[in-house]
Design a protein around this motif. Structure first.
Motif, PDB file in Angstrom:
ATOM      1  N   ASP A 209       0.807  -1.213   0.000  1.00 44.07           N
ATOM      2  CA  ASP A 209       0.000   0.000   0.000  1.00 44.07           C
ATOM      3  C   ASP A 209       0.847   1.273   0.000  1.00 44.07           C
ATOM      4  O   ASP A 209       0.309   2.364   0.191  1.00 44.07           O
ATOM      5  CB  ASP A 209      -0.913   0.021   1.233  1.00 44.07           C
TER       6      ASP A 209
ATOM      7  N   SER B 285      -9.762 -10.992   3.215  1.00 39.06           N
ATOM      8  CA  SER B 285      -8.781  -9.915   3.344  1.00 39.06           C
ATOM      9  C   SER B 285      -7.485 -10.389   3.987  1.00 39.06           C
ATOM     10  O   SER B 285      -6.418  -9.825   3.712  1.00 39.06           O
ATOM     11  CB  SER B 285      -9.363  -8.772   4.171  1.00 39.06           C
TER      12      SER B 285
ATOM     13  N   TYR C  37      -3.604  -6.781   0.858  1.00 41.98           N
ATOM     14  CA  TYR C  37      -3.565  -5.357   0.506  1.00 41.98           C
ATOM     15  C   TYR C  37      -4.826  -4.640   0.962  1.00 41.98           C
ATOM     16  O   TYR C  37      -4.832  -3.420   1.118  1.00 41.98           O
ATOM     17  CB  TYR C  37      -3.348  -5.163  -0.995  1.00 41.98           C
ATOM     18  N   TYR C  38      -5.906  -5.364   1.195  1.00 44.72           N
ATOM     19  CA  TYR C  38      -7.129  -4.736   1.696  1.00 44.72           C
ATOM     20  C   TYR C  38      -7.035  -4.350   3.173  1.00 44.72           C
ATOM     21  O   TYR C  38      -7.763  -3.475   3.637  1.00 44.72           O
ATOM     22  CB  TYR C  38      -8.324  -5.664   1.522  1.00 44.72           C
TER      23      TYR C  38
ATOM     24  N   SER D 101      -6.421  -0.642   3.957  1.00 47.49           N
ATOM     25  CA  SER D 101      -7.161   0.388   3.222  1.00 47.49           C
ATOM     26  C   SER D 101      -8.667   0.252   3.356  1.00 47.49           C
ATOM     27  O   SER D 101      -9.414   0.770   2.540  1.00 47.49           O
ATOM     28  CB  SER D 101      -6.778   0.329   1.741  1.00 47.49           C
TER      29      SER D 101
ATOM     30  N   GLN E  73     -13.969  -2.605   1.428  1.00 44.56           N
ATOM     31  CA  GLN E  73     -12.560  -2.825   1.149  1.00 44.56           C
ATOM     32  C   GLN E  73     -12.190  -2.114  -0.146  1.00 44.56           C
ATOM     33  O   GLN E  73     -12.653  -2.488  -1.221  1.00 44.56           O
ATOM     34  CB  GLN E  73     -12.277  -4.318   1.065  1.00 44.56           C
TER      35      GLN E  73
ATOM     36  N   TYR F 272      -8.954  -0.580  -2.475  1.00 44.87           N
ATOM     37  CA  TYR F 272      -7.511  -0.596  -2.681  1.00 44.87           C
ATOM     38  C   TYR F 272      -7.187   0.132  -3.978  1.00 44.87           C
ATOM     39  O   TYR F 272      -7.794  -0.118  -5.013  1.00 44.87           O
ATOM     40  CB  TYR F 272      -6.986  -2.029  -2.757  1.00 44.87           C
ATOM     41  N   THR F 273      -6.248   1.041  -3.914  1.00 44.35           N
ATOM     42  CA  THR F 273      -5.814   1.775  -5.094  1.00 44.35           C
ATOM     43  C   THR F 273      -4.382   1.378  -5.426  1.00 44.35           C
ATOM     44  O   THR F 273      -3.499   1.464  -4.572  1.00 44.35           O
ATOM     45  CB  THR F 273      -5.870   3.298  -4.856  1.00 44.35           C
TER      46      THR F 273
ATOM     47  N   TYR G  73     -12.160  -2.723  -5.572  1.00 42.92           N
ATOM     48  CA  TYR G  73     -13.057  -2.550  -4.455  1.00 42.92           C
ATOM     49  C   TYR G  73     -14.155  -3.596  -4.535  1.00 42.92           C
ATOM     50  O   TYR G  73     -14.152  -4.459  -5.416  1.00 42.92           O
ATOM     51  CB  TYR G  73     -13.652  -1.135  -4.462  1.00 42.92           C
TER      52      TYR G  73
END
Length: 278
Positions: free
Chosen positions: A54, A231, A236-237, A240, A246, A248-249, A260
């Protein structure tokens, strides 16, 4: 007038009966959850998965499972160019599903360098996994990425996902990560999660895996529920979440992708290294 009312009533009754029969036939598909057979946690660190982190395009997460209680755990990471070795501490969390309990771990790699080849293994309670490897992107070519997209994998037990993914990767060796558009797993059941990792064997350990949720990832209730297990696997969730949502970018060069909640080769591709270094 009376005859007309009788006809209307008869049609209404027939429609209600038909609707009831249709709802009854679809009830299990809408709200039924297959039972999860009892299972035991892994006795050795396993189900290792590499994914993005992240922080930036070079950050990575490594997750795995072991036992039903949290033990001291870490990732042993070696830069094959400099020969430097780091020990990254992992965080652990237990999750109780409908029929079993397991501990999940994640180590966050945040000091990686571009265009480097890394070797790693995970360790929990003094027990080590096999050695794996991955390579980071060359940032001088920041706008050129190649990834493989799949959707609706949801393979049956002892399926052929691994065969087809390896065939696709052999045809496209430039692939740097794998993206799934949902339903990577048939159902949120340990046996199917095991099948998912068999399908990703020697792939998920060296290519970052990204996936979003599909309807097969949820437990079916009038309001569907996504287990936290999802998750803990796709870690990675974890950093964020927005409430229970949930989001995630991923920022990769000029690509900004937001992940998402969303309602076959003869020669093997293998990133598992056969040596067993001390």
């Amino acid at each position: 007038m009376k005859k007309r009312n009788v006809i209307k009533l008869s049609i209404t009754v027939v429609l209600l009966i038909a609707l009831t029969c249709w709802v009854n036939s679809r009830w299990n598909a809408w709200f039924g959850n297959p039972p999860e057979p009892p299972y035991s946690p892994l006795s050795e660190p396993g189900r290792v998965l590499l994914t993005f982190g992240d922080k930036d395009a070079l950050s990575r997460n490594i997750s795995w499972q072991y036992d039903s209680v949290v033990h001291p755990s870490h990732v042993e990471l070696t830069d094959t160019l400099t020969k430097d070795t780091l020990y990254i501490k992992a965080q652990g969390e237990t999750f109780q599903s409908r029929s079993g309990k397991a501990a999940y771990y994640v180590a966050r790699l945040r000091s990686l360098r571009p265009s480097r080849y890394y070797r790693y293994r995970v360790c929990s309670d003094g027990k080590y996994s096999a050695w794996y490897h991955f390579q980071t992107h060359n940032q001088s070519d920041a706008d050129r990425y190649s990834f493989l997209y799949v959707g609706d994998v949801q393979d049956s037990i002892h399926g052929q996902t691994n065969y087809f993914l390896k065939k696709a990767l052999q045809a496209h060796p430039e692939t740097e990560f794998l993206v799934c558009g949902g339903d990577l797993t048939e159902r949120p059941i340990d046996a199917y999660w095991g099948e998912t990792f068999r399908g990703l064997d020697s792939i998920a350990q060296c290519l970052p895996i990204l996936t979003v949720t599909g309807n097969h990832d949820y437990l079916k209730y009038p309001i569907r529920k996504l287990e936290r297990r999802f998750s803990l696997i796709f870690s990675y969730y974890l950093d964020s979440m927005v409430g229970e949502n949930q989001v995630y970018t991923l920022k990769v060069g000029s690509i900004n992708s937001i992940f998402y909640f969303l309602h076959k080769a003869a020669e093997p591709f293998n990133c598992l290294e056969q040596d067993n270094l001390a």
